[in-house]
Design a protein around this motif. Structure first.
Motif: not given
Length: 81
Positions: A1-13, A34-43
């Motif tokens: 379930m965390e992976f789904v949140w990760f994708i959704l947060i990345g899309i919003c970002a 870009v949001g999904i890649i950026g969430s990894v980069l931001g972390g």
């Protein structure tokens, strides 16, 4: 379930970063990626500095910062005349 949140947060970002970076938006689909890649980069970036945000809002802030940095890096390589 965390992976789904990760994708959704990345899309919003990606959507937020596309709006904040005027002239750097690449369209809805690319901004989502870009949001999904950026969430990894931001972390990774904020982890290197020593910041650790928790919760959904903290994850969104981290992902948005990463997406903005990633859009800025992409704009360096995509010079439009």
């Amino acid at each position: 379930m965390e992976f789904v949140w990760f994708i959704l947060i990345g899309i919003c970002a990606g959507a937020i970063a596309g709006r904040l970076m005027q002239g750097s938006g690449y369209g809805c689909l690319v901004n989502m990626v870009v949001g999904i890649i950026g969430s990894v980069l931001g972390g990774w970036l904020l982890g290197m500095v020593g910041f650790d945000f928790t919760g959904i809002i903290g994850s969104l802030v981290t992902a948005t910062i990463g997406a903005i940095v990633f859009l800025w890096i992409l704009s360096l390589f995509n010079k439009r005349p």
